[in-house]
Every structure is written in structure tokens, then in C-alpha cells.
Design an enzyme around this catalytic site. Sequence first.
Site, short mmCIF file in Angstrom:
data_model
loop_
_atom_site.label_atom_id
_atom_site.label_comp_id
_atom_site.label_asym_id
_atom_site.label_seq_id
_atom_site.Cartn_x
_atom_site.Cartn_y
_atom_site.Cartn_z
N THR A 176 30.58 47.95 36.35
CA THR A 176 31.06 46.64 36.79
C THR A 176 32.59 46.62 36.86
O THR A 176 33.16 45.93 37.71
CB THR A 176 30.55 45.49 35.91
OG1 THR A 176 31.08 45.61 34.59
CG2 THR A 176 29.03 45.50 35.84
N ASP A 177 33.26 47.35 35.99
CA ASP A 177 34.72 47.49 36.10
C ASP A 177 35.09 48.15 37.42
O ASP A 177 35.91 47.63 38.19
CB ASP A 177 35.25 48.36 34.95
CG ASP A 177 35.96 47.55 33.88
OD1 ASP A 177 36.57 46.53 34.22
OD2 ASP A 177 35.90 47.94 32.71
N LEU A 178 34.51 49.30 37.69
CA LEU A 178 34.82 50.02 38.92
C LEU A 178 34.34 49.25 40.14
O LEU A 178 35.02 49.22 41.18
CB LEU A 178 34.18 51.41 38.88
CG LEU A 178 34.72 52.34 37.78
CD1 LEU A 178 33.88 53.60 37.70
CD2 LEU A 178 36.17 52.68 38.02
N GLY B 190 36.78 46.53 40.92
CA GLY B 190 37.96 47.09 41.56
C GLY B 190 37.73 47.37 43.03
O GLY B 190 38.61 47.11 43.87
#
Length: 384
Positions: A170-172, A175
Site C-alpha cells: 500500500t505504501d508503494l 506512491g
Amino acid sequence: MVAPAKRALEGLRVIDLTQVMAGPFCSMLLGDMGADVIKVEPPEGEHTRHERPVVPGVSSSFLALNRNKRSLALDLKQPEGAQVLRKLAATADVLVENYRPGVAKRLGIDYETLKEINPRLVYCSISGFGQTGPYASRGGFDLIAQGMSGIMSATGREGGPPVKVGVPITDLGAGLFALFGILCALRARRTTGRGQFVDTSLFEAGLALSAWEATEYWYTGQIPRRLGTAHRLNAPYQAFRASDGYFTVGAANNKLWGLFADLLGLSHLKNHERFNNVGTRLENRAELEKLIEAVTGKHTRAHWLERCEAAGIPAGPIYNVAEALADPQAQARGMTQEYAHPKAGKVKTLGNPVKMSRTPAAFTRVPPSLGEHAEEILKELGLR
């Protein structure tokens, strides 16, 4: 590190006010494509500078996501620091931040303030849950977003506990969605002449990446369960055990299933009522897996991969990270790079996954030391 004559985003200036992963990943990709990315950090440096030191003052976490950037240290809690940021914003095309909602406004660097200074500014906020809704004020981390978006409930062995995806998906994902939004806003600006506010979150990234799972729930009424490596809509499409490890097979239609059954010496299963179409194979997937592994477990992974390749059946090994990075395909595609860092010496980094024929990505700047480019940036602003 020699840049090509032209890169796709040359001429764009990006202010990077982000830390850790989602935002730095987004701005690094913009920098790879030629944007002038100015990383504005607090006086002590961003959080990841202090994680996993390679040598004193240099961390592997920071190196991973901060190439192709210039560094300027500002204390935005002080009026002088915020004023420099506003002056910098007047020269920028894009600003990316990942504060909790409300923090940028308290600092006087929110979109409503900066658009009065620079109406063409594309201002992107990445947060845990977005700028609106009942959870807007909550902090967001990949683990929390994976859990709340449903990803963890659908990951892991059947009948086992929920499992986090091994990479910070979910971070990537946030982004990448931020990058998509920024580029869309820049394209729209060509028509309107004005920038806009781009808002995305880790939670929404997790939901957006759950297309198969949401579809299964809406159209069948069944809550998606954990299936290990198996697919929700096709079978056999999963990992199978060989005598020395595991390999994956994507026999995702009747033709490929027939070829795979023949290869295994299980031709009699092709027209069996429990396995003669995708629907019946899905219903009887556990039984089919046992029948297949009774055969695949007798030979090595290499044996089966060679035979699948010869038969035209999509298949592959399950690598560890070291094996994946060393694979000839990863090497041929330039996905591992090496450069000389002034403090850390030879450093490896991942390449850019997007290949462009006329304006390719390039690695022109090593990750900066804290405040390394302060003088040159301040001169560009007429402050020196």
C-alpha cells in the site's frame, strides 16, 4: 552517471516534502525521468536517514529511495523556513507532501496558501486515509492499510491466519497512484493553465489493488478467503511442490490445462467431470492440487520448468530476493545498478522499471547528504 540528451520530465521542478516510502518513491521516479526534485528536509534530516546505517551518516533505507534529488534543510516550524518554502513553491511545478491532514495548513504551506502564490502548482498529498472522511486525521502505515483494505484477510494459506504481503504494497501503491495523479494534473494544466490538488492514500491504494477480491464479493456474495498461492478465477494457477522446492504454473485456460495434464501424464483428467472446465477445477481445486503434486513431487523444479517451457506452458521458479536480483532477465533489463557513493563506496540500487525509447530514465545524482545543495538552491531563489 551520464544523462541522456533529453528526459521526459526535464524542465519540471518538484518539491519533495515527504519521508519514509510512499512519497520518496513517487518523487524518485519523477527524478529518474528528469524532473529537478528538491528534497526539503527538517534540520535533523528525514526519518530514514537514521535507519540501517551503511556508514556513519548514511543509511540503506535513505539510499533506496532518494537518488536524483537535491537536498535543502529547512525548519518549517520557523517563519523563516516556511517563507523560504513559499518562495521555492513559486518556482515549482509540483509539490508532494505526506503530512497528516492539517499539518501543512498549520505550517502555512497548504494548497490553499500556495496556489495563491503559484496558481500553476500541482500539489499532491499522500496520507494514510485521505484528506476527507471519518479517518482523515488518523496516522497511516502500510501494515494498518493492508489490514483495513482487506488485503491481509485474503493473503496466506487456506485456513491459516491473515498474512501481510511481504512488500509494503500500500505504501508503494500509494506512491504510484500519486505519480499517476500528478502526471494527469500536469496534462490538464496544459489546457486550463492551472494546477490542482491531488489527494491519495495508503488505504485507497489497498482497496484499488483489490479488484479481483471486490469483484468476487459483489458478484457472488462470498467474502474472499485465503487461498495460498492459488488464483480466485483460474485453476490450476498456483505454486506446486517439486522434489527440491516449489515452482509456479499458470495453466489458466482449457488449452493450457490440457497441455499441462498431458505433460504430467494425467491426460485422463482433462475430460473428467470434476476438472473439465475452469468452474469445476475451481470447485475441486484442493483435490486437483493433490493429484498434480503426487506427480510433480517426484522430480526437481528444473525438470518441470524445462518441460513446461518446451510445451509452451507459463511457469517459473519461486526465487528468494537474491535469486531474483541475479536472474539473467533482471540483469538484461537493467534492474540492478551500481554507483559510487562519496561516503558509502560502491552501492547497489534497483533500476527504473519503465523503459522509454526516446526519453529514457537515467541515474544522474547519488542520494544527497543532508542540506548538500542548500547554497545552490538558495542562489537560484535569489536568497544568496
